[in-house]
Design an enzyme around this catalytic site. Structure first.
Site, PDB file in Angstrom:
ATOM      1  CG  HIS A   3      34.733  45.382  35.518  1.00 56.33           C
ATOM      2  ND1 HIS A   3      33.609  45.267  34.535  1.00 56.33           N
ATOM      3  CD2 HIS A   3      34.374  44.535  36.595  1.00 56.33           C
ATOM      4  CE1 HIS A   3      32.844  44.324  34.917  1.00 56.33           C
ATOM      5  NE2 HIS A   3      33.290  43.932  36.151  1.00 56.33           N
TER       6      HIS A   3
ATOM      7  CG  ASP B 245      36.183  40.678  42.909  1.00 54.95           C
ATOM      8  OD1 ASP B 245      35.185  40.370  43.682  1.00 54.95           O
ATOM      9  OD2 ASP B 245      36.468  40.388  41.748  1.00 54.95           O
TER      10      ASP B 245
HETATM   11  N1  CMC Z   1      46.434  46.946  37.622  1.00 51.82           N
HETATM   12  C1  CMC Z   1      47.333  47.363  36.792  1.00 51.82           C
HETATM   13  N2  CMC Z   1      47.248  47.460  35.276  1.00 51.82           N
HETATM   14  C2  CMC Z   1      45.803  46.811  34.780  1.00 51.82           C
HETATM   15  C3  CMC Z   1      45.050  46.215  35.656  1.00 51.82           C
HETATM   16  C4  CMC Z   1      45.362  46.144  37.099  1.00 51.82           C
HETATM   17  N3  CMC Z   1      44.547  45.724  37.943  1.00 51.82           N
HETATM   18  N4  CMC Z   1      43.800  45.782  35.091  1.00 51.82           N
HETATM   19  C5  CMC Z   1      44.264  46.050  33.907  1.00 51.82           C
HETATM   20  N5  CMC Z   1      45.276  46.501  33.577  1.00 51.82           N
HETATM   21  C6  CMC Z   1      46.111  47.247  32.292  1.00 51.82           C
HETATM   22  C7  CMC Z   1      46.836  45.984  31.629  1.00 51.82           C
HETATM   23  O1  CMC Z   1      48.201  45.674  32.200  1.00 51.82           O
HETATM   24  C8  CMC Z   1      46.683  46.590  30.115  1.00 51.82           C
HETATM   25  O2  CMC Z   1      47.501  47.495  30.078  1.00 51.82           O
HETATM   26  P1  CMC Z   1      48.292  47.609  28.724  1.00 51.82           P
HETATM   27  O3  CMC Z   1      47.295  48.087  27.728  1.00 51.82           O
HETATM   28  O4  CMC Z   1      49.510  48.558  28.789  1.00 51.82           O
HETATM   29  O5  CMC Z   1      48.813  46.276  28.276  1.00 51.82           O
HETATM   30  C9  CMC Z   1      45.266  47.077  30.081  1.00 51.82           C
HETATM   31  O6  CMC Z   1      44.962  47.555  31.584  1.00 51.82           O
HETATM   32  C10 CMC Z   1      44.254  46.342  29.804  1.00 51.82           C
HETATM   33  O7  CMC Z   1      44.005  45.125  30.326  1.00 51.82           O
HETATM   34  P2  CMC Z   1      43.397  43.789  29.968  1.00 51.82           P
HETATM   35  O8  CMC Z   1      43.659  42.615  30.967  1.00 51.82           O
HETATM   36  O9  CMC Z   1      43.426  43.587  28.696  1.00 51.82           O
HETATM   37  O10 CMC Z   1      41.767  44.434  30.234  1.00 51.82           O
HETATM   38  P3  CMC Z   1      40.588  43.423  30.568  1.00 51.82           P
HETATM   39  O11 CMC Z   1      39.318  44.203  30.222  1.00 51.82           O
HETATM   40  O12 CMC Z   1      40.522  42.161  29.858  1.00 51.82           O
HETATM   41  O13 CMC Z   1      40.898  43.108  32.238  1.00 51.82           O
HETATM   42  C11 CMC Z   1      40.471  42.509  34.153  1.00 51.82           C
HETATM   43  C12 CMC Z   1      39.942  43.181  33.066  1.00 51.82           C
HETATM   44  C13 CMC Z   1      39.370  42.369  35.441  1.00 51.82           C
HETATM   45  C14 CMC Z   1      40.775  41.019  33.933  1.00 51.82           C
HETATM   46  C15 CMC Z   1      41.819  43.154  34.477  1.00 51.82           C
HETATM   47  O14 CMC Z   1      41.465  44.481  34.907  1.00 51.82           O
HETATM   48  C16 CMC Z   1      42.445  42.462  35.822  1.00 51.82           C
HETATM   49  O15 CMC Z   1      43.436  41.799  35.634  1.00 51.82           O
HETATM   50  N6  CMC Z   1      42.218  42.962  36.979  1.00 51.82           N
HETATM   51  C17 CMC Z   1      42.737  42.647  38.179  1.00 51.82           C
HETATM   52  C18 CMC Z   1      41.968  41.281  38.901  1.00 51.82           C
HETATM   53  C19 CMC Z   1      40.548  41.853  39.260  1.00 51.82           C
HETATM   54  O16 CMC Z   1      40.594  42.568  40.388  1.00 51.82           O
HETATM   55  N7  CMC Z   1      39.527  40.947  38.842  1.00 51.82           N
HETATM   56  C20 CMC Z   1      38.212  41.282  39.277  1.00 51.82           C
HETATM   57  C21 CMC Z   1      37.413  41.658  38.120  1.00 51.82           C
HETATM   58  S1  CMC Z   1      35.678  42.133  38.534  1.00 51.82           S
HETATM   59  C22 CMC Z   1      34.870  40.581  38.819  1.00 51.82           C
HETATM   60  C23 CMC Z   1      33.246  40.844  38.518  1.00 51.82           C
HETATM   61  O17 CMC Z   1      32.751  41.847  38.176  1.00 51.82           O
HETATM   62  O18 CMC Z   1      32.656  39.905  38.955  1.00 51.82           O
END
Ligand code: CMC
Length: 372
Positions: A254, A308
């Site tokens: 998140h 989720d």
């Molecule tokens: N599984 C594995 N690795 C992850 C995941 C995951 N679900 N989420 C983040 N990472 C890793 C990512 O690979 C990256 O690693 P590195 O720094 O080594 O490259 C690091 O964590 C940071 O990821 P990011 O995408 O730059 O971080 P963010 O804050 O932009 O991402 C997110 C947040 C929700 C988009 C992401 O965690 C994700 O894609 N999760 C899976 C989809 C999901 O469950 N989405 C629902 C979000 S909650 C919705 C709500 O609150 O309304």
């Protein structure tokens, strides 16, 4: 000028609606902990709290319940649209269009914003349920004003009164999705509202933003993942393969929570109960194992289950097909969208950010005949 991609860490307003502590994993609506609200409150009372800033007294709650129950019917032209739209339409497109149609009728009336907010909130479950039944060639079920918002939603969907457990699980699920500060769909609503457009147009923008898989779609992806794994003994291998090949675990991570999302913590308990009642406990066991192993591996990076992760499992157990999950989300987030619209308009400022120009300037215009 500094570029902030995705407007990350940019505040666009002050708010008294929702506070998230991403490090401690806490969420507060109007200062009340989500743990207390999920345990002691319900959809109608928490909606009142979010819209009006205080818990209602008995009379205020009764009035809101009555108003929500009264407004559930749809105008005939919206019913006709739902009956005639293609059965394979994306339910979020149907919802978006139906809300837009409601806005046409309402353009001339003099209701206050909160009354319109109540009206839209009240009608969303009817739009969704009518579409679900129509696409299955079943008769639509008219709303029952003796039922609560959550109970009536399930009743219109399935044609039978929900069990006590189903009612509670539905009610809590809606309550947990009601607001989450400045997420993409709420921001989209505010962009439109800040031009002094109407509330229906603003909400249509919110539905449009929520439709995207990066926002409202992760719950069905998480469920798909549990179905694909099939058995809890397959979890470890599945996760290792996913992560080694650079894929993400859906329902994990998140932007704000760097610990376990409190909403996931609450939903986990309800997912356990409802999957047992519905014969889907094997899916719960898979989810629990993904939660355990995923948190062990990814927790070191502050990545834990988000709302989720268990929401899809809960919605599915309640009888919603996966393509409906974002509409269920919208049926709850409408409260947050409209509360933020009302709060923003008290001190409105047109939202008009900037772009950093990287193209050429001073290019010479050439007539079409001379162009290659
Ligand atoms: N599984 C594995 N690795 C992850 C995941 C995951 N679900 N989420 C983040 N990472 C890793 C990512 O690979 C990256 O690693 P590195 O720094 O080594 O490259 C690091 O964590 C940071 O990821 P990011 O995408 O730059 O971080 P963010 O804050 O932009 O991402 C997110 C947040 C929700 C988009 C992401 O965690 C994700 O894609 N999760 C899976 C989809 C999901 O469950 N989405 C629902 C979000 S909650 C919705 C709500 O609150 O309304």
């Amino acid at each position: 000028m500094e570029l902030k991609k995705g407007l990350e860490d940019i505040a666009i307003k002050e708010t008294e609606i929702t506070y998230i502590d991403g490090n401690l994993g806490r969420l507060y609506y109007r200062g009340y902990s989500i743990f207390d609200l999920a345990e002691f409150s319900n959809f109608e009372e928490t909606a009142y709290l979010i819209w009006f800033g205080k818990l209602p007294n008995s009379r205020e709650l009764k009035d809101l319940k009555e108003k929500l129950a009264e407004e559930r019917n749809l105008p005939e032209y919206v019913v006709q649209f739902i009956k005639n739209v293609r059965k394979d339409a994306n339910p979020m497109d149907v919802l978006r269009t139906a809300i837009s149609m409601l806005g046409i009728e309402d353009e001339s009336n003099k209701e206050e914003l909160w009354e319109k907010a109540v009206k839209i909130t009240s009608k969303i479950p009817t739009i969704i349920s009518f579409f679900v039944r129509t696409r299955k060639n079943l008769d639509i079920i008219e709303p029952d004003s003796s039922l609560s918002h959550a109970e009536n939603f399930l009743y219109m969907l399935k044609g039978e009164k929900p069990s006590n457990l189903e009612s509670k699980v539905m009610d809590v699920s809606l309550l947990l999705h009601m607001d989450h500060e400045m997420n993409a769909s709420t921001f989209a609503c505010l962009v439109v509202a800040s031009t002094l457009s109407d509330i229906y147009s603003s909400v249509v923008a919110g539905v449009s933003a929520l439709k995207g898989p990066l926002h409202g779609g992760a719950n069905s992806e998480a469920l798909k993942q549990f179905m694909e794994i099939g058995n809890k003994d397959n979890v470890e291998e599945y996760i290792m393969k996913k992560l080694e090949s650079g894929h993400r675990i859906m329902g994990f991570g998140h932007r704000i929570y760097k610990t376990y999302d409190p909403r996931a913590k609450i939903l986990k308990e309800y997912a356990k109960m409802i999957t047992k009642e519905k014969g889907l406990y094997n899916l719960y066991e898979v989810a629990e194992k993904v939660d355990e192993i995923g948190s062990r591996i990814l927790g070191k990076k502050g990545i834990y289950p988000n709302v989720d992760f268990y929401a899809g499992l809960v919605f599915y157990s309640l009888g919603f097909e996966p393509d409906l999950f974002p509409t269920v989300f919208a049926s709850s987030r409408i409260v947050g969208w409209t509360a933020h619209i009302m709060e923003y308009l008290k001190d409105n400022k047109l939202i008009r950010p900037k772009a950093i120009y990287k193209g050429e300037i001073g290019r010479k215009y050439i007539g079409i005949q001379e162009r290659e």
